[in-house]
Design a protein around this motif. Sequence first.
Motif, mmCIF file in Angstrom:
data_model
loop_
_atom_site.group_PDB
_atom_site.id
_atom_site.type_symbol
_atom_site.label_atom_id
_atom_site.label_comp_id
_atom_site.label_asym_id
_atom_site.label_seq_id
_atom_site.Cartn_x
_atom_site.Cartn_y
_atom_site.Cartn_z
ATOM 1 N N PHE A 125 0.829 -1.289 -0.016
ATOM 2 C CA PHE A 125 0.065 -0.052 -0.016
ATOM 3 C C PHE A 125 0.689 1.181 0.155
ATOM 4 O O PHE A 125 0.548 2.233 -0.773
ATOM 5 C CB PHE A 125 -0.978 -0.016 1.237
ATOM 6 N N TYR A 126 1.852 1.261 0.858
ATOM 7 C CA TYR A 126 2.772 2.395 0.822
ATOM 8 C C TYR A 126 3.419 2.674 -0.547
ATOM 9 O O TYR A 126 3.375 3.786 -1.072
ATOM 10 C CB TYR A 126 3.912 2.132 1.930
ATOM 11 N N SER A 168 0.903 3.912 -2.951
ATOM 12 C CA SER A 168 0.516 5.295 -2.633
ATOM 13 C C SER A 168 1.589 6.311 -3.109
ATOM 14 O O SER A 168 1.218 7.395 -3.837
ATOM 15 C CB SER A 168 0.613 5.663 -1.091
ATOM 16 N N LEU A 169 2.907 5.901 -3.065
ATOM 17 C CA LEU A 169 4.112 6.495 -3.540
ATOM 18 C C LEU A 169 4.040 6.873 -4.955
ATOM 19 O O LEU A 169 4.263 7.558 -5.488
ATOM 20 C CB LEU A 169 5.510 6.004 -3.116
ATOM 21 N N LEU A 208 1.267 6.519 -6.982
ATOM 22 C CA LEU A 208 0.535 7.502 -7.401
ATOM 23 C C LEU A 208 0.582 8.857 -7.189
ATOM 24 O O LEU A 208 0.641 9.593 -7.980
ATOM 25 C CB LEU A 208 -1.044 6.888 -6.443
ATOM 26 N N PHE A 209 1.252 8.974 -6.045
ATOM 27 C CA PHE A 209 1.922 10.443 -5.652
ATOM 28 C C PHE A 209 2.724 11.039 -7.134
ATOM 29 O O PHE A 209 2.543 12.006 -7.314
ATOM 30 C CB PHE A 209 2.631 10.472 -4.334
ATOM 31 N N CYS A 221 0.930 11.508 -10.023
ATOM 32 C CA CYS A 221 0.160 12.820 -9.940
ATOM 33 C C CYS A 221 1.153 14.088 -10.229
ATOM 34 O O CYS A 221 0.818 15.054 -10.937
ATOM 35 C CB CYS A 221 -0.524 12.978 -8.544
#
Length: 180
Positions: free
Chosen positions: A4-5, A8-9, A11-12, A15
């Motif tokens: 998940f970490y 999330s990174l 995706l960050f 973005c």
Amino acid sequence: MLQFYNFSLFLFFLCIRVASCWNPKARLWIKGRKNIFPLLEKNFSNVSKKTIWMHCASLGEFEQGRPLLEAIKEAYPNCIILLTFFSPSGYEIRKNYAGADFVFYLPADSNKNAQRFLKITRPDLAIFIKYEFWYHYLTQLKENKIPTLLVSAIFRKSQPFFKAYGGFWRKMLSCYHFIF
């Protein structure tokens, strides 16, 4: 939780890449990390002195860590000081800071990047300021037995460290040798 970490990174960073099309700060974030490893290799290829690495998220964290950095430079003038930033607002203002031998953006947090960064820079001490919890860098520092400090740390009840699901975050805290 690690998956998940990492997701999330991912995706960050995705973005930020998209935002860089119209956002100047995001553009600087991307541009500053372009060719970061060849630049690090070029600058650290002949470094044989002990290296102290300080990482700051941004300008505010740098200003909190600055007195410590300057005291270290005065007490250990023969050491190399490596200063890294996460954000363009810190890097762009302090990229020519005379108190550090090298100033760079921190490469994105991934296991591969953390291993490569540490292999190139070979820090003897790592200092993170305030809120910096980068899993891969911290676990690689611990694995490589590099003393790691967290300075000016602030903790609040609302942070994940104090939640039932916070084991992943508490694991990062265990990577620090001292927390100030």
